[in-house]
Design a protein around this motif. Sequence first.
Motif, mmCIF file in Angstrom:
data_model
loop_
_atom_site.group_PDB
_atom_site.id
_atom_site.type_symbol
_atom_site.label_atom_id
_atom_site.label_comp_id
_atom_site.label_asym_id
_atom_site.label_seq_id
_atom_site.Cartn_x
_atom_site.Cartn_y
_atom_site.Cartn_z
ATOM 1 N N VAL A 113 2.415 -3.955 -7.708
ATOM 2 C CA VAL A 113 1.977 -5.051 -6.859
ATOM 3 C C VAL A 113 1.799 -4.520 -5.450
ATOM 4 N N ARG A 114 0.655 -4.804 -4.856
ATOM 5 C CA ARG A 114 0.360 -4.287 -3.530
ATOM 6 C C ARG A 114 1.319 -4.863 -2.490
ATOM 7 N N THR A 116 0.816 -5.983 0.407
ATOM 8 C CA THR A 116 0.291 -7.201 1.033
ATOM 9 C C THR A 116 0.650 -8.431 0.213
ATOM 10 N N VAL A 117 0.507 -8.301 -1.099
ATOM 11 C CA VAL A 117 0.819 -9.429 -1.983
ATOM 12 C C VAL A 117 2.315 -9.745 -1.924
ATOM 13 N N GLN A 118 3.147 -8.701 -1.903
ATOM 14 C CA GLN A 118 4.591 -8.936 -1.814
ATOM 15 C C GLN A 118 4.947 -9.623 -0.499
ATOM 16 N N VAL A 131 4.219 -12.828 -9.211
ATOM 17 C CA VAL A 131 3.004 -12.182 -9.705
ATOM 18 C C VAL A 131 3.253 -11.869 -11.175
ATOM 19 N N LEU A 253 -5.705 -12.550 -8.868
ATOM 20 C CA LEU A 253 -5.868 -11.687 -7.706
ATOM 21 C C LEU A 253 -7.065 -10.775 -7.974
ATOM 22 N N ASP A 256 -6.761 -7.022 -8.104
ATOM 23 C CA ASP A 256 -5.736 -6.483 -9.004
ATOM 24 C C ASP A 256 -5.969 -7.060 -10.397
ATOM 25 N N GLN A 259 -3.715 -9.508 -12.795
ATOM 26 C CA GLN A 259 -2.570 -10.093 -12.103
ATOM 27 C C GLN A 259 -2.907 -11.499 -11.599
ATOM 28 N N LEU A 261 -1.243 -14.756 -9.186
ATOM 29 C CA LEU A 261 -0.242 -15.250 -8.249
ATOM 30 C C LEU A 261 0.104 -16.678 -8.656
#
Length: 312
Positions: A113-114, A116-118, A131, A253, A256, A259, A261
């Motif tokens: 998981v990138r 930014t997403v976290q 995610v 996303l 990604d 994936q 959210l």
Amino acid sequence: MAEKQQVRADIREFLTTRRARITPEQAGLRAYGGSRRVKGLRREEVATLAGISSEYYTRLERGNVKGVSESVLNGIAHALQLTDAERTHLVDLIRAVSGSRPVQRRRPPQVRVRPTVQRILDSLTMAPGFVVDGRLNILAANELGRALYAPIFDDPIQPPNHARFLFLDRRAGDFWRDWTQAADDAVALLRAAVGRDPYDRQLSDLIGELSTRSDDFRVRWATHDVRAHLTGLKRIHHPEVGNLELPFESTPLPADTGQHLVIYSPEPGSPSYAALRILASWAAKPNEGDPAREPSARQEAEERSGSRSDPA
């Protein structure tokens, strides 16, 4: 070759189960007296509704789908009253079996998981966020999400997996207040994931494990049901704060692949919102191992909601 034979079998079973659920009356056909040997529509009736020959439809149902046109697909989707998710699933299966080169089951690279997403997840302090991938693995969560899904995160097999918890963990029946619906949704999502990538080895291994160890999963898997699950309501019984009703939104996303959210957002001022506020305050504090913490937690949540947890 064996892999594509399995996809052809999936096409055959998917189309067979779709026409079995539709009666002639539902399809707008005249029903004559006498018993019918076939549950639902006959092949020739589907062919008539789709505007193709009976012989051609029979070949399609047997998995011989090479070169099938968009107009034929539209006709079949209309005849079988497919939802958008079901039509997409059929197209995915056809695409998988129509490739010119043989495909072997593969183990995808490790998914991450990138950051930014976290950070987006971590910024949500009053909304549990996750995610999730197509195998229903929970790849990331915020603090409140981990607290909400504590029983799922307890699994020693990582990453935690929704389907494995639902079908293999005895606590799932208490945690999911509408376990049957949650189980149906999970299997439908996994079936759609298989259509998108029938050669995903990790997904194949998960399906094999669940089919071997769970009769409930195996029965549902045989239905070939698929559906999109982008919004709805989750009804949870949390072991510390009691019953929760949590509306959710799920969005892919785009950067990604595979994936999604997922964010839960309870109605402000509701008992579920009050319970999540309690859970959020505990999640933000280090666990000091106070043995009195759990009983007092339940009591506080019940007082905020104004009633004891119902047995549903």
